[in-house]
Design a protein around this motif. Sequence first.
Motif, PDB file in Angstrom:
ATOM      1  N   GLN A   1      29.937  36.573  38.560  1.00 36.02           N
ATOM      2  CA  GLN A   1      29.529  36.081  40.026  1.00 36.02           C
ATOM      3  C   GLN A   1      28.500  35.346  39.707  1.00 36.02           C
ATOM      4  O   GLN A   1      28.147  34.496  40.993  1.00 36.02           O
ATOM      5  CB  GLN A   1      29.528  37.089  40.913  1.00 36.02           C
ATOM      6  N   GLY A   2      27.912  34.880  38.876  1.00 37.82           N
ATOM      7  CA  GLY A   2      26.591  34.005  38.756  1.00 37.82           C
ATOM      8  C   GLY A   2      25.328  34.740  39.157  1.00 37.82           C
ATOM      9  O   GLY A   2      25.430  36.009  39.438  1.00 37.82           O
ATOM     10  N   LEU A   3      24.266  34.079  39.085  1.00 35.28           N
ATOM     11  CA  LEU A   3      22.935  34.711  39.443  1.00 35.28           C
ATOM     12  C   LEU A   3      22.953  35.045  40.947  1.00 35.28           C
ATOM     13  O   LEU A   3      22.478  35.995  41.370  1.00 35.28           O
ATOM     14  CB  LEU A   3      21.711  33.502  39.396  1.00 35.28           C
ATOM     15  N   PHE A   4      23.305  34.165  41.675  1.00 36.72           N
ATOM     16  CA  PHE A   4      23.158  34.515  43.249  1.00 36.72           C
ATOM     17  C   PHE A   4      24.795  34.636  44.118  1.00 36.72           C
ATOM     18  O   PHE A   4      24.573  34.751  45.054  1.00 36.72           O
ATOM     19  CB  PHE A   4      22.544  33.003  43.827  1.00 36.72           C
ATOM     20  N   GLY A   5      25.709  34.642  43.233  1.00 38.24           N
ATOM     21  CA  GLY A   5      27.059  34.792  43.623  1.00 38.24           C
ATOM     22  C   GLY A   5      27.198  36.242  44.516  1.00 38.24           C
ATOM     23  O   GLY A   5      26.651  36.901  43.809  1.00 38.24           O
TER      24      GLY A   5
END
Length: 309
Positions: free
Chosen positions: A298-302
Amino acid sequence: MAFFLETLFGGLMVGMLYALVALGFVLIFKASGVFNFAQGAMVLFSALAMARFSEWIPQWLGIAPGLLGNLLAILVALALMVVVAWLIERLALRHLVNQEPITLLMATLGIAYLLDGLGPLIFGSAVYSIDVGMPKDPIFVLGGLFEGGLLVSQEDLYAAGIATLLVIGLAVFFQKTKTGRALRAVADDHQAAQSIGIPLSRIWVIVWSVAGGVALVVGIIWGSKLGVQFSLSLVALKALPVVILGGLTSIPGAIVGGLIIGVGEKLSEVYIGPMVGGGIETWFAYGLALAFLLVRPQGLFGDKIIDRV
């Protein structure tokens, strides 16, 4: 130390431009839940429009090329991108409401190829230049701290400043305005948003218009740096690792991801490239994105996806 800081600063400037391209992906995904493969084509189309209108408008109005002509060209190009957004909603998206995400994804692919063809057909296929007055000569800064100072590109400084203002404006728009909250509601659930009276068609026109405006800014900046040519549409490919790294649903993630990719590319090319024969800058972003997909999809801030049964 001075050379390291120059490389670091150059990476940050390029990273801000990557973040701008990634913002277009994030905006569309937040409003429709689909990855917009047409973003690169929108950058090329808007840059072609800006380049040609900046030539045509002074001729039409009988004025000298300059600031007034550029401002009018920007306004006309922006209006054109709003018309494109309206046509996309009216001719394509309106008929795909509540369809599977893969259907919308394929629609954006079709839109991308259509814009890639229409742009050169309408505006020409030569390499055009965009001159909006950004100074291109480098300058030396921090001469009191480092002998000779640090060599910095003025054009990159202006581009980074424009990108920062645009990002702040978009963040405020999404978080503080009624329309921005409606966009986030549509992204969460199309049917639920419609059930409480949010007009999906109007929301999609707005978000595609905003994405078109972002594409225009990106096209002007990259067109000023590299010239307006077909390869501009490929710039969007560099934004794919950025959104994977930062998260498809996060505007701050697009910024942080762009900065990480930009700095990582420059530092790895300068310090690791000579040991492995160079070329790291072309694949570093994709290697880093692959590593993130393996450990944090989901990525760093997803938003973390949780399935409940």
